[in-house]
Write an enzyme that holds these catalytic residues in place. Structure first.
Site, mmCIF file in Angstrom:
data_model
loop_
_atom_site.group_PDB
_atom_site.id
_atom_site.type_symbol
_atom_site.label_atom_id
_atom_site.label_comp_id
_atom_site.label_asym_id
_atom_site.label_seq_id
_atom_site.Cartn_x
_atom_site.Cartn_y
_atom_site.Cartn_z
ATOM 1 N N ASP A 205 0.835 -1.196 0.000
ATOM 2 C CA ASP A 205 0.000 0.000 0.000
ATOM 3 C C ASP A 205 0.878 1.258 0.000
ATOM 4 O O ASP A 205 1.874 1.338 0.721
ATOM 5 C CB ASP A 205 -0.895 -0.016 1.245
ATOM 6 C CG ASP A 205 -1.907 1.098 1.264
ATOM 7 O OD1 ASP A 205 -2.727 1.166 0.329
ATOM 8 O OD2 ASP A 205 -1.883 1.906 2.219
ATOM 9 N N GLU A 264 1.602 -0.691 -5.073
ATOM 10 C CA GLU A 264 0.588 0.304 -5.395
ATOM 11 C C GLU A 264 1.330 1.632 -5.426
ATOM 12 O O GLU A 264 1.569 2.259 -4.400
ATOM 13 C CB GLU A 264 -0.531 0.355 -4.350
ATOM 14 C CG GLU A 264 -1.628 1.344 -4.723
ATOM 15 C CD GLU A 264 -2.159 2.170 -3.559
ATOM 16 O OE1 GLU A 264 -3.214 2.816 -3.739
ATOM 17 O OE2 GLU A 264 -1.543 2.198 -2.488
#
Length: 526
Positions: A205, A264
């Site tokens: 993330d 990401e």
């Protein structure tokens, strides 16, 4: 057949499971690990290679679990470590890889480290694990700089002792200081904890955000989040972040079974993004450009060419992403209603035919639209509050998916509730309702992914663009495969011949005429 183990990620179809909205195993209205385990058959039937689980760790849930209080356990809301182990074992028995989310940019404000930092005095080593700074102004009453939170408002919160701490997301998500050796050592332990349990990789993330410019300079920009992936920002995509991923790659490579890291990451250019997947760094980086492309042949062609060129330059595979838990669903993004559904089906077939790996967000295989009319009192995304109730946030793409039955929550769990309500109109979109229909979105996905798995032309490799009329994309992949997509509204005659492998409109014949907003796969091209 595609790779089974070595380099499996290069052409894998990965299915994103938003755990709280996939399936509820205990009837409390919230999806959980037991629910995922019970529905693995759907993923096997769909034809995916791996599933990615969103965070299931202990958390106050200020941001749907992306505010982690303990990185090495399971929140009771989602089950237990035993539930995770059972899910992992079942998935592996069905030849499915499992990727878990890791959230290294920030912790929860309930994490023991942050509690320790709050109890410490300014200058204490406990605060150095995060980014604490003195404020500006005569009495330090102004934030240290002009950085803005991705969720709206300033990226700084002031403590009673006068210092400010950085949170690029919600105040409950304080950013870690990745120049602190303790932080790096702790996350190495976290990765090893899950690798030792047998996970096949990590989705990282905010992979672009862990290192901030050391001077924390002002941006002198307004609405900074709108520039994400378009401009240089001093808190994203700093060169030093790549040192972290080189270290992580060494750890991943030390385990058997081709364990992977997926970033990401948002970067100003595709070439900057490709730096995350150099041979000694991560294996994949999400290619967000395709989901941001306008519905046009020119827009899609530009993204495809640029992405493939950038990744080819570093020997990496390209990922193709049309949706996820943070963006409006493709059906709605492409125009909603019948038009949006036609376009979403065509875009899916296009993405499945491109060289590289594909990510499917749960519900895309059902043609689910964004839920735009959730009652305001049920909205949980922090964006809703942080924007002063001007941005409804991301809850509309997180509504639990429908499985069966005529009324909500459509078999989501053994109870009669779900944490967000599904629309009554989803009756015909449920898995069971689509399962027996050859013209359904689910049937198209299953058919396309079956062809993709078996056809040697698909997956990793190269493509060759063919001449096509305006508004149409046509490419060939060897041996003997062609994909054509009509982005316009009117039918187009194409000089292609062959046998239909799959059509986005559910058809089975090829007459040389491609309807509007439709994709077709053909074999035995001459």
């Amino acid at each position: 057949m595609h790779r089974i183990d070595t380099d499996w990620w290069r052409d894998a179809v990965v299915y994103q499971v938003y755990v709280r909205s996939f399936a509820d195993g205990d009837g409390d209205g919230v999806g959980d690990l037991a629910g995922v385990r019970a529905r693995l058959g759907h993923l096997v039937d769909l034809g995916i290679d791996a599933l990615w689980l969103t965070p299931f760790y202990p958390s106050p849930m200020a941001d749907g679990g992306y505010d982690v209080a303990d990185y090495c356990d399971v929140d009771p809301l989602f089950g237990s470590l035993e539930d995770f182990d059972a899910l992992l074992a079942d998935a592996h028995a069905r030849e499915l890889k499992v990727i878990v989310d890791v959230v290294p940019n920030h912790t929860s404000d309930a994490h023991p480290w942050f509690a320790e930092a709050l109890a410490a005095q300014p200058g204490d080593p406990a605060r150095d694990r995060y980014l604490f700074r003195e404020g500006k102004g005569d009495n330090g009453e102004l934030p240290p700089n002009d950085w803005e939170s991705v969720f709206g408002g300033p990226a700084w919160t002031r403590l009673p002792d006068g210092q400010w701490y950085l949170h690029l997301f919600a105040p409950e998500q304080p950013d870690l200081n990745w120049r602190n050796p303790q932080v790096r050592a702790e996350f190495r332990k976290v990765l090893k904890f899950w690798l030792d349990r047998g996970v096949d990789g990590f989705r990282i993330d905010v992979a672009h955000g862990m290192i901030k410019h050391p001077d924390l300079p002002d941006t002198n920009l307004q609405q900074q989040i709108s520039l994400l992936g378009r401009a240089e920002l001093p808190y994203f995509d700093q060169d030093e972040v790549h040192e972290i991923y080189r270290e992580w790659r060494g750890l991943l490579d030390s385990y058997q079974g081709a364990r992977i890291g997926v970033a990401e990451a948002w970067a100003p250019t595709s070439r900057r993004l490709a730096r995350y997947v150099r041979p000694d760094e991560l294996h994949q980086a999400f290619n967000m450009a395709l989901l941001e492309a306008d519905w046009s042949a020119a827009g899609f062609r530009a993204v495809i060419d640029d992405s493939l060129a950038a990744n080819d330059a570093v020997g990496a595979t390209t990922t193709w992403v049309l949706g996820n838990h943070d963006v409006k669903r493709p059906v709605t993004r492409y125009g909603d209603g019948a038009t949006g559904l036609r376009r979403a089906r065509a875009a899916a077939l296009l993405s499945f035919a491109l060289p590289g790996s594909v990510y499917v967000y749960q519900g895309e295989e059902l043609g689910l639209p964004e839920v735009l009319d959730l009652p305001e009192e049920l909205l949980q995304d922090p964006v809703w509050e942080r924007s002063g109730h001007t941005d409804r946030g991301r809850d509309g793409c997180r509504v639990p998916i429908p499985w069966e039955g005529a009324t909500p929550p459509f078999g989501f769990g053994p109870g009669d509730r779900s944490w967000l309500p599904a629309p009554e109109s989803w009756t015909e979109l449920a898995v069971a309702a689509q399962r027996g229909r050859d013209d359904s979105v689910l049937a198209t996905y299953r058919s396309a992914l079956a062809v993709r798995r078996e056809n040697p032309a698909l997956g990793d490799g190269e493509l060759e663009w063919l001449d096509a009329p305006d508004g149409v994309l046509v490419f060939r992949r060897e041996p003997g495969f062609a994909c054509a997509v009509n982005f316009g509204a009117e039918p187009v005659e194409l000089p292609l011949s062959g046998r239909v492998l799959c059509r986005s409109d559910g058809g089975a014949e090829w007459t040389g005429v491609l309807p509007g907003e439709t994709a077709v796969w053909l074999a035995e091209i001459r």
